[in-house]
Design a protein around this motif. Structure first.
Motif, mmCIF file in Angstrom:
data_model
loop_
_atom_site.group_PDB
_atom_site.id
_atom_site.type_symbol
_atom_site.label_atom_id
_atom_site.label_comp_id
_atom_site.label_asym_id
_atom_site.label_seq_id
_atom_site.Cartn_x
_atom_site.Cartn_y
_atom_site.Cartn_z
ATOM 1 N N PRO A 62 -13.419 2.183 5.704
ATOM 2 C CA PRO A 62 -14.106 0.759 5.171
ATOM 3 C C PRO A 62 -14.194 -0.388 6.035
ATOM 4 O O PRO A 62 -15.036 -0.895 5.906
ATOM 5 C CB PRO A 62 -13.369 0.619 3.799
ATOM 6 N N SER A 78 -2.679 1.901 7.864
ATOM 7 C CA SER A 78 -2.741 3.164 7.974
ATOM 8 C C SER A 78 -1.875 4.087 8.949
ATOM 9 O O SER A 78 -1.747 5.170 8.893
ATOM 10 C CB SER A 78 -4.144 3.589 8.638
ATOM 11 N N TYR A 85 -7.128 0.705 -0.448
ATOM 12 C CA TYR A 85 -7.347 2.142 -0.059
ATOM 13 C C TYR A 85 -6.621 2.821 -1.038
ATOM 14 O O TYR A 85 -6.795 4.355 -1.113
ATOM 15 C CB TYR A 85 -7.297 2.292 1.343
ATOM 16 N N SER A 122 -9.159 6.915 4.825
ATOM 17 C CA SER A 122 -9.647 5.975 3.750
ATOM 18 C C SER A 122 -9.294 4.629 3.856
ATOM 19 O O SER A 122 -9.804 3.763 3.439
ATOM 20 C CB SER A 122 -9.072 6.566 2.588
ATOM 21 N N ALA A 123 -8.076 4.398 5.035
ATOM 22 C CA ALA A 123 -7.633 2.911 5.131
ATOM 23 C C ALA A 123 -8.537 2.405 6.227
ATOM 24 O O ALA A 123 -8.875 1.173 6.460
ATOM 25 C CB ALA A 123 -6.134 2.967 5.637
ATOM 26 N N CYS A 183 0.827 -1.332 0.151
ATOM 27 C CA CYS A 183 0.132 0.177 0.013
ATOM 28 C C CYS A 183 0.673 1.374 0.021
ATOM 29 O O CYS A 183 0.291 1.981 -0.856
ATOM 30 C CB CYS A 183 -1.009 -0.105 1.171
#
Length: 497
Positions: A336, A351, A207, A332-333, A162
């Motif tokens: 959800p 995150s 993400y 955003s990580a 990520c």
């Protein structure tokens, strides 16, 4: 970085940061203690390296402690980390050094990526870009990070992919490369990294798809069309590469089974739960707040110290934007994952680099101002801190914690053949530590059908169900026993014949 020409002064913060990480990482790499998830993943990788199971049919054991994931192969998580770790097992052999080396590689790559992201974000302010050690210090000061990194979690590997995806997008955006078609290799690489993230730990790895549009919103709305185009390239690359993977039938079968058995069941609240009711959805938020208490305390302390030296500077507009960007990406990580109530602290790992950069950005300008005023005091402070770090590390290394279940698994090697299936009392079957330690250290599977088992793993609560006149009981650590069925009878028979 400390202002000054001395090499020692330049590298003291880095020496301190690395020394700080080793306080927990080094002792945890030399003991036999690992969280059960990490032991299970190492066992699967070891089995894969030995030809037991395969990349798209990972194999843990004939037994499993949860009431799901009990199919002919382990489908609880995608197999990329198992496959990568199995390469180390092929090179090194069945040794706990494998997971420790793997964890070290994850730590090093994570540090490098966080530093590169920081330098890219502060590219226009070289004086602040030199403080790349600060977000790493903030990152490893998070409880979940220093607990998780030595524990072989999938989330740590997924976080690397990520970070890579976000870094490729950031380089592309910061360089304004969308005017040169050949430079779209960066969003293509970003999309591939998202596929790799999802093949490590599933949909949480999606993400980074939000990174470009968040960047455009924070920095320049006039780039909106270019941002949409860049995001589309990342998404199309992701879809295309994942589509190629799914064309391979074993991959399709595995990922379909994984999605139905893990993702869908978690969304339907039919798997492990962080709690009951609506508040269970916010478990990760509470965990995040718990993790950043030290950072908030440091922020208050830093402002008080700055005030005492009459430093009243406010955060610059450029740094404020970096704070906004990293906070939104971290959100955003995390957000959800709040849809499901299957939540654990280590789910925060992808995150946390952005949370760390957020706090480091809040700190950096005041730290820079303070070091300009008190250079010699700063050097002395870092030097003392380094000595303290190594003092704590040496104390921990001379007092390595003993793990009873690891010791029990090693003791069973004297009685039970490797890769056997042994009995276990019903009341112990759902203890994950027993399954994972016995599998990792001696490849043992467990069954509650003890009537035909020669060996049974037991505790005091179920010893009464055995015939202690015929069965031999071997005491193990932590009040466990190995019952060898009819061993006394066989020994007596051998004695008289």
């Amino acid at each position: 970085m400390i202002p000054g020409n001395s090499t020692l002064e330049r590298y003291l913060p880095w020496i301190f940061t690395i020394s700080f990480t080793l306080i927990t990482f080094l002792p945890r790499s030399l003991d036999d203690t690992m969280f059960m998830d990490g032991l299970a993943y190492a066992s699967i990788a070891r089995n894969m390296a030995m030809g037991i199971g395969s990349f798209w049919k990972p194999y843990f054991a004939e037994s499993f402690w949860l009431p799901y994931d009990n199919g002919p192969f382990f489908f609880g998580h995608p197999p990329l980390q198992f496959g990568m770790q199995s390469i180390l097992f092929r090179l090194i052999g069945d040794s706990t050094a494998v997971e420790n080396i793997y964890n070290l590689l994850v730590l090093i790559v994570s540090i490098l990526l966080i530093a590169k992201l920081w330098r890219e974000l502060f590219k226009e302010t070289p004086d602040l870009a030199k403080y790349a050690w600060l977000p790493i210090l903030c990152w490893y000061a998070v409880v979940t990070v220093y607990y998780s990194i030595p524990n072989n979690f999938l989330d740590s590997t997924m976080a690397i992919f990520c970070l890579l995806s976000c870094y490729f997008q950031l380089v592309f955006l910061k360089s304004k490369l969308f005017f040169k078609p050949r430079n779209y290799i960066f969003p293509v690489l970003a999309g591939i990294c998202i596929v790799l993230a999802c093949l490590t730990k599933g949909p949480v790895g999606l993400y980074p798809l939000a990174f470009t549009m968040v960047y455009v919103i924070v920095y320049d709305h006039s780039w909106f069309k270019s941002g949409v185009k860049t995001t589309a390239i990342v998404l199309v690359t992701f879809t295309f590469v994942l589509g190629l993977v799914l064309l391979y039938k074993p991959a399709f079968t595995f990922l379909k089974t994984y999605f139905q058995g893990q993702v869908v069941q978690a969304l339907l609240q039919k798997r492990e739960k962080a709690g009951e009711g609506f508040t269970a959805h916010f478990y990760l938020v509470k965990e995040l707040l718990r993790n950043v208490y030290p950072h908030l305390a440091m922020l208050v302390g830093l402002y008080l110290i700055s005030a005492s030296y009459n430093i009243k500077m406010s955060i610059s507009k450029r740094t404020t934007r970096i704070c906004q960007l990293t906070l939104l990406i971290a959100g955003s990580a995390i957000l959800p994952m709040l849809v499901s109530i299957k939540q654990y602290p280590h789910y925060l790992l992808p995150s946390l680099p952005f949370v760390a950069i957020f706090f480091a950005a809040l700190f950096v300008e005041k730290i820079h101002a303070l070091t300009l005023i008190k250079t010699k005091l700063t050097v002395a402070g870092f030097s003392i801190a380094i000595v303290c770090c190594w003092t704590f590390t040496i104390i921990k290394l001379t007092n390595i914690e003993h793990n009873e279940m690891a010791a029990n698994a090693k003791e069973l090697k004297h009685y039970v053949a490797r890769a056997s299936t042994i009995g276990i009392c019903q009341n112990l079957y759902h203890d994950a530590d027993i399954h994972t330690y016995l599998q990792r250290y001696h490849s043992l599977s467990l069954t509650t059908k003890t009537e035909n088992a020669k060996y049974v793993f037991a505790d005091a609560n179920c010893l009464s169900s055995f015939d202690l006149k015929k069965d031999k009981v071997v005491p193990l650590e932590d009040h466990y026993f190995l019952v060898i069925k009819n061993q006394k009878a066989r020994e007596q028979h051998a004695l008289y014949h």
